[in-house]
Structure formats: C-alpha cells, structure tokens
Write an enzyme that holds these catalytic residues in place. Structure first.
Site, short mmCIF file in Angstrom:
data_model
loop_
_atom_site.label_atom_id
_atom_site.label_comp_id
_atom_site.label_asym_id
_atom_site.label_seq_id
_atom_site.Cartn_x
_atom_site.Cartn_y
_atom_site.Cartn_z
N SER A 64 7.19 0.21 -14.60
CA SER A 64 6.56 0.28 -13.28
C SER A 64 5.32 -0.59 -13.24
O SER A 64 4.63 -0.74 -14.25
CB SER A 64 6.18 1.74 -12.95
OG SER A 64 5.59 1.82 -11.68
N THR A 65 5.05 -1.14 -12.07
CA THR A 65 3.77 -1.81 -11.81
C THR A 65 3.38 -1.49 -10.38
O THR A 65 4.19 -1.62 -9.47
CB THR A 65 3.88 -3.33 -11.98
OG1 THR A 65 4.04 -3.65 -13.36
CG2 THR A 65 2.60 -4.02 -11.51
N GLY A 66 2.15 -1.07 -10.20
CA GLY A 66 1.67 -0.76 -8.85
C GLY A 66 0.23 -0.34 -8.91
O GLY A 66 -0.25 0.15 -9.92
N GLY A 67 -0.48 -0.55 -7.80
CA GLY A 67 -1.88 -0.16 -7.77
C GLY A 67 -2.64 -0.83 -8.88
O GLY A 67 -2.68 -2.04 -9.00
N ASP A 77 -4.28 10.94 -4.22
CA ASP A 77 -3.03 10.16 -4.16
C ASP A 77 -1.84 11.06 -4.50
O ASP A 77 -0.97 10.69 -5.28
CB ASP A 77 -3.10 8.98 -5.12
CG ASP A 77 -2.14 7.86 -4.73
OD1 ASP A 77 -1.71 7.83 -3.56
OD2 ASP A 77 -1.83 7.02 -5.58
#
Length: 405
Positions: A61-64, A274
């Site tokens: 995963s990649t995000g934020g 979040d």
C-alpha cells in the site's frame, strides 16, 4: 496530462537503463516470454497466481504519508515526514497514542487496538524515491520495447498508467518482469504490486517539489485483511451471515472501543482523525471478546477488528501538532464517527438493503453541505459519548448484546 521531467538530453544519454534496453527488441522479448520460468511474486497480490517465493519486501500500500511493505509476518511502514516542521519527538503519535490506550484500558476492549512493535525515528529514506524512479524507468522502457517504440524516459502519466494496467495481469508480462526486475533493479524490495498507487503518491499526491529525505520506520504485526477488503463472499467465509452483519460487527467494536476510551480520566479529547474501514485491521480471535457497559457485549467470531494508523490522533496530554492547526473548531468522538459512517455508506452500498440499519446511520450523521465537506465536519457538534452508547443499545446489534440472548 502531465509529462515527466527526466527528459533532458544529458539524463537520457547517461541513463544506464536506456542503454541496457537498446539490446532488446520485440523479437528478443518474445523469446523471453516463451520460457517456462516465471516468478509468481510479480503477479498482483490480489491475483490468485501470486505467491511470495522469496524473503522480499512486498509493497502492499501507498497513501497519505505511508509506504507500506510486508515481509514474513511483519508489516513495515515508511513514513515520509516534514522534518523541518516537526521535531522527531513531535511525530510519534503512531507509537505513543495506541501504547497509552493499551496500557490504560482494563478490559477486552484493549484487544481492539493495533500497537506498534517498533519505531525508528528520522531515518534517511531517499532510497524509496530512488527505487521508485528506477522501477518506473524500467517499466517505461520495457513497455516501449514491447510496442516497438523509440526508447525515451519522457512519459505521460495517463498513457503510462493505461499501458501498465492493461499488462500487469498478463502472464507474458509477468514473465518479462521475472527476467528484467532482477537484472535491472537487483533489489529485494518488490514494488510491482500496487505500483500505480506508488506512482500516484510520488507524481501527484506529494508533487515533484516534495522532499523525500527523511522519515520514520514503523513495524506492525501482519494482519489478515483491512476492513475495507471484505466483500460478501469473504464475509460469509469469515463466519458472518451477510456482509451487512459484518459491517455492524466492525461498527459495534469501534463504538465500544471509543466508549471505553472516553470513560478513562482526561481522555474525553480522544480523536483518531481518520476513522475509516481501511484503517481498521482484522486479526484472528482465539477466544470470546466480552465488553461490559450497562449491557454485556459478547463477540464469539473467529476474527476481531482493531483500530490502526494513529498518525493524526491525540488523547489526554498527547497533543498532535499535525492536526492541531487543521481544526478551526473544537471536535470530539462525533467528528470521527461522522466521517466513519460516511465512509461505510460509500464503501458498502449493500447497507441500503437493511432498511433499519441504513436509516439509523443516515439519522446518525444528519448533515448538510454547510456542515460537512468531503465527509469531514466543518462545524463543532459535541455530542456526549452517551449518544453513541444509546445508539449501540438498539436491536440492530442484538446479535452481540448479552451474547445474542
């Protein structure tokens, strides 16, 4: 459409990748495709053909702020931080907040928190951006060679992503990756999985002027799934009667966790900031989870949900500078659950099939465009925690109230 910057004559001339791929053409690639050898770790992880055959770091995963990998039974998260804005000690909420909560909660509710196993501060993380660029250039040149195009490191984001997404599930393309990734990249960090997310992160979300210099390294236990990955088929497989029952399950466990946190002295300022399905992780549960309020809640399921990613959270005297300046008005638990309900309704349109549950959730958020922007509350609505406690006493959650009796 956006065109990359790696296109100066000097860079093009000196690129080792460009010179390497000049040795190949469509015919030589066809010969590689005809070989039997295939490294199944270059399939996408959601593909049934995927298998991690090496002790590599696999991108998940990649995000934020985070780039996340798994290796063996561990999850390793690299968090690029704006070190110039915060000191290393000011960006430890992901470690300190869940640890504080776990140490102070007394009942089974503490099992609903994901605690960091280890955290390293202020590491040099430039290798991640360098690796990303190397893999991007390899993919560009490989696709150009497959299509018989002139080799160039200039690219359109839209055109590249379309070409990559069209090929990534092809067994022939995976055979080519099995050959070229070890030869060109020569790394035990495999970023082919979800590469489009990494592309979006570096090319768009952070922008070309972002500094990829330093950050933190965080180690977590490996989870079964994040809550958003569960569909009807998987919900049944996990032992639920339906997908909607599973959604009620994660909502109820998160609600009980918040209620118990707000019972703690000086913790009525807790904010996760979040709360959404992909920040809730699912783990095996080998014994019943029992949480006491005015009524007893009993969970006999073989999984439990646990809240993760406390990067923007605060509690008691642990104030998070990352969110302090973002909130123009005062918020409490309701800010989190207002956002949570919105994301549940968006992620799971199946909720509409349960009229009682969907109506209750719609009444729970009850907002307008002036109150809410992209699911985030813009105004201060400070419902007491008893509001949430009354909500979960409804018959909607009767499967777990007093053990379902």
């Amino acid at each position: 459409m956006g065109v990359a910057n790696d296109s100066s004559p000097e860079y093009q001339w000196m690129s080792p990748h460009l010179n390497y791929f000049k040795n190949f053409n469509k015919e030589t690639l066809l010969k590689i495709e005809e070989n039997d050898y295939i490294n199944s770790s270059f399939f996408q992880q959601k593909d049934k053909r995927f298998y991690p055959i090496n002790d590599d770091f696999y991108h998940i995963s990649t995000g934020g702020y985070g780039i996340v990998f798994k290796i063996d039974n561990y999850v390793v998260k690299f968090v690029l931080e704006a070190i110039k804005l915060y000191s290393p000690m000011e960006i430890m909420a992901e470690l300190t907040v869940p640890k504080f909560l776990y140490n102070n909660l007394k009942g089974d509710e503490k099992k609903l928190i994901v605690c960091v196993w280890a955290m390293g501060l202020n590491y040099k993380l430039t290798f991640l951006h360098t690796l990303y660029k190397r893999v991007l250039h390899m993919l560009l040149l490989l696709i150009q060679t497959m299509d018989g195009q002139e080799l160039s490191l200039r690219y359109s984001s839209k055109v590249f992503l379309k070409a990559f997404n069209e090929r990534k599930d092809s067994i022939k393309f995976v055979k080519l990756l099995s050959h070229f990734y070890p030869a060109v990249i020569n790394s035990n960090i495999n970023v082919i999985n979800y590469f489009n997310r990494m592309f979006h992160f570096f090319e768009h979300e952070k922008g070309t002027n972002y500094e990829y210099e330093r950050g933190n390294i965080i180690i977590f236990p490996l989870t079964l799934y994040s809550a958003d990955k569960v569909d009807t088929e998987l919900a049944i497989k996990l032992g639920f009667k339906s997908l909607v029952q599973y959604i009620k399950f994660i909502f109820l466990q998160m609600a009980l966790l918040y209620i118990k946190i707000y019972e703690l002295p000086c913790c009525d300022n807790f904010l996760h900031a979040d709360l959404k399905p992909d920040n809730i992780l699912l783990f095996d549960s080998n014994e019943p989870i029992i949480i006491h309020l005015d009524k007893k809640f009993v969970f006999n399921e073989r999984i439990k949900s646990a809240l993760n990613d406390f990067d923007f959270s605060q509690v008691a005297g642990i104030i998070n500078k990352k969110i302090k300046n973002n909130f123009k008005v005062e918020h409490n638990w309701y800010y989190d659950f207002h956002f949570f309900v919105h994301t549940l309704l968006k992620t799971y349109p199946e909720i509409e099939k349960d009229i009682e549950f969907s109506t209750a959730l719609e009444e729970f958020i009850m907002c307008t465009k002036t109150d809410c922007d992209k699911y985030r509350l813009k105004v201060s609505i400070l419902h007491p925690i008893s509001f949430l406690e009354k909500f979960i006493m409804r018959d909607i959650f009767s499967d777990w109230i007093n053990g379902g009796n």
